[in-house]
Enzyme design. Structure first.
Site, mmCIF file in Angstrom:
data_model
loop_
_atom_site.group_PDB
_atom_site.id
_atom_site.type_symbol
_atom_site.label_atom_id
_atom_site.label_comp_id
_atom_site.label_asym_id
_atom_site.label_seq_id
_atom_site.Cartn_x
_atom_site.Cartn_y
_atom_site.Cartn_z
ATOM 1 N N ASN A 58 0.882 -1.173 0.000
ATOM 2 C CA ASN A 58 0.000 0.000 0.000
ATOM 3 C C ASN A 58 0.916 1.219 0.000
ATOM 4 O OD1 ASN A 58 -1.825 2.023 0.440
ATOM 5 N ND2 ASN A 58 -2.719 1.136 2.288
ATOM 6 N N ARG B 232 -2.651 -2.153 -3.357
ATOM 7 C CA ARG B 232 -3.906 -1.455 -3.066
ATOM 8 C C ARG B 232 -3.936 -0.165 -3.886
ATOM 9 N NH1 ARG B 232 -5.209 3.079 1.205
ATOM 10 N NH2 ARG B 232 -7.441 3.194 0.824
ATOM 11 N N HIS C 283 -13.513 2.197 0.377
ATOM 12 C CA HIS C 283 -13.492 1.065 1.338
ATOM 13 C C HIS C 283 -14.082 -0.208 0.726
ATOM 14 C CE1 HIS C 283 -13.810 4.177 4.869
ATOM 15 N NE2 HIS C 283 -12.543 3.825 4.696
ATOM 16 N N ARG D 110 -13.232 14.336 8.961
ATOM 17 C CA ARG D 110 -13.939 14.763 7.743
ATOM 18 C C ARG D 110 -15.392 15.092 8.053
ATOM 19 N NH1 ARG D 110 -12.127 9.693 4.192
ATOM 20 N NH2 ARG D 110 -10.375 9.379 5.583
ATOM 21 N N GLU E 299 -8.263 -6.206 4.661
ATOM 22 C CA GLU E 299 -8.122 -5.788 3.265
ATOM 23 C C GLU E 299 -6.876 -6.401 2.621
ATOM 24 O OE1 GLU E 299 -8.890 -2.021 5.182
ATOM 25 O OE2 GLU E 299 -9.729 -1.290 3.297
#
Ligand code: ADP
Length: 399
Positions: A7, A92, A182, A243, A386
């Site tokens: 990643n 990823r 996601h 956020r 993941e």
């Protein structure tokens, strides 16, 4: 087969080396401050090997990958005898636009399309491309590399879920639409929930709640995403750690005029200083908020209330979208660890026949049902993974 999962960020690179014969992680680590000075923390997960945690010069991602290879194969820190044991690399990738509805082996053409999606994820996709090219440089072009996209699971959404109600040409010409993120996590936990429930039929209606620093909810019907709360960017949907989530553009314009902010300054505030951090003024970390609330901090309490409320009303929207729900899944840092959050959300869902089992809810860390036997809707905690999905997709494509 050994598979390296990468990643790559702009100045960091996370990795895990999997032995896919038994799906175990042999080593994992993190390169930081790439392009500045360079630091590697490498953690072998086999007995008798030491952790490496030191500065190493990393002018570019290529030196970072070379340092990772060096540690993976060293006698003191290593878990494989040579680089040639690594059969493939899985990356990823945050944004695959409308080009990718599943994972793919990376070719020159694929690289160009990932690059074409860079304007949609300017902080992520260029860094992923740098990571892919660094792996090609260090491992050679004979080692296959696979791209696994955060967006691809949501490519099954129908137009009514992904089209914004703005002039249609912004979609046809500029590709402005809801993409969702996601996806790898929602795919993994929904598949696990289907296994747990012993149902794999097209009618099964699940709602997966990924609640971490970033949070999104997904409506999954028959194993396919039909709606999700994040949009063109990961800024919207639920309020998150920092956020803002759903926001009125008119209010944004008013704040910008009133405080003489340009759009970049405003977006910085909406991305990094808003969410539960902005409301509470305490922290973006839910542990800190729960502790502050226990000490009587009213704004921390409001931030948590607001978060639970948004999760519950988004779930309500997806129950309407699917005309029912059979199972609700909680995952990621907050979803897996905060019994308080799960309980508070489920308190809104009594009308659906959701009944939480307080004892199962209070356990930690394991995949489990947290609903009572007579709950009409199954409630589940599924720790997300993941990296494992990326390794599995890579194996399936190259194996
Ligand atoms: P990311 O979105 O960066 O992948 P994670 O899924 O790892 O994040 O979630 C990180 C968040 O999980 C932390 O910010 C923290 O708020 C939350 N978290 C972790 N453990 C707990 C806990 N025991 N109780 C409440 N929140 C927790």
């Amino acid at each position: 087969m050994k598979i390296l999962v990468i990643n790559a960020g702009s100045s960091s690179l996370k990795y895990q080396l999997f032995d896919m014969d038994n799906e175990t992680v042999l080593a994992k680590g993190l390169c930081e401050r790439i392009g500045i000075d360079g630091h590697l923390k490498h953690t072998p997960l086999v007995e008798g090997k030491s952790v490496f945690n030191e500065e190493i010069p990393m002018p570019t991602h290529a030196e970072a990958i070379a340092a990772v290879m060096d540690k993976l194969t060293s006698s003191e820190y290593g878990v494989v005898s040579s680089m040639h044991e690594i059969g493939a690399v899985g990356h990823r990738i945050v944004h695959g636009g409308e080009y990718f509805s599943s994972s793919v082996v990376i070719t020159d053409e694929v690289l160009k399309l990932i690059e074409a999606c860079s304007p949609f994820a300017p902080l992520h996709n260029p860094a992923h491309i740098t990571g892919i090219k660094a792996c090609m440089e260090v491992l050679g072009k004979d080692v296959p590399e696979v791209a696994v996209f955060d967006t691809s699971f949501h490519q099954t959404m129908p137009p009514k879920a992904f089209i914004y109600a703005i002039p249609y040409e912004y979609y046809t010409e500029d590709k402005v639409r809801r993409y969702g993120f996601h996806g790898t996590s929602h795919r993994y936990v929904s598949a696990r929930a289907m296994d747990m429930m012993g149902r794999h039929d097209d009618d099964l209606k699940l709602i997966t709640c990924h609640m971490g620093n970033g949070s999104s909810i997904c409506a999954v019907k028959g194993g396919k995403s039909i709606d999700t709360s994040m949009g063109f960017t990961p800024l919207v949907g639920l309020p998150m750690g920092t956020r803002c989530g759903q926001m009125d553009m008119g209010a944004v314009q008013y704040i910008m005029h009133k405080h003489n902010l340009n759009i970049d300054e405003m977006l910085e505030i909406l991305n990094k200083k808003s969410g539960v951090l902005g409301v509470s003024g305490v922290s973006s970390d839910f542990r800190d908020l729960e502790a502050a609330m226990a000490e009587g901090n009213k704004r921390a309490e409001l931030a948590l209330d607001l978060f639970h409320y948004w999760v519950a009303k988004t779930i309500g929207g997806y129950v309407a979208a699917m005309n029912g729900v059979d199972g609700i899944v909680f995952t990621a840092g907050v979803g897996e660890n905060s019994a308080e959050t799960r309980k508070a959300v489920c308190e809104y869902l009594g009308y659906l026949g959701c009944a939480i089992d307080d004892e199962a809810n209070s356990l930690h860390g394991t995949e489990r049902f947290i609903s009572t036997p007579d709950s009409r809707v199954k409630l589940m905690v599924v720790p997300t993974n993941e990296e494992l999905v990326i390794a599995r997709d890579t194996k399936a494509l190259v194996g």
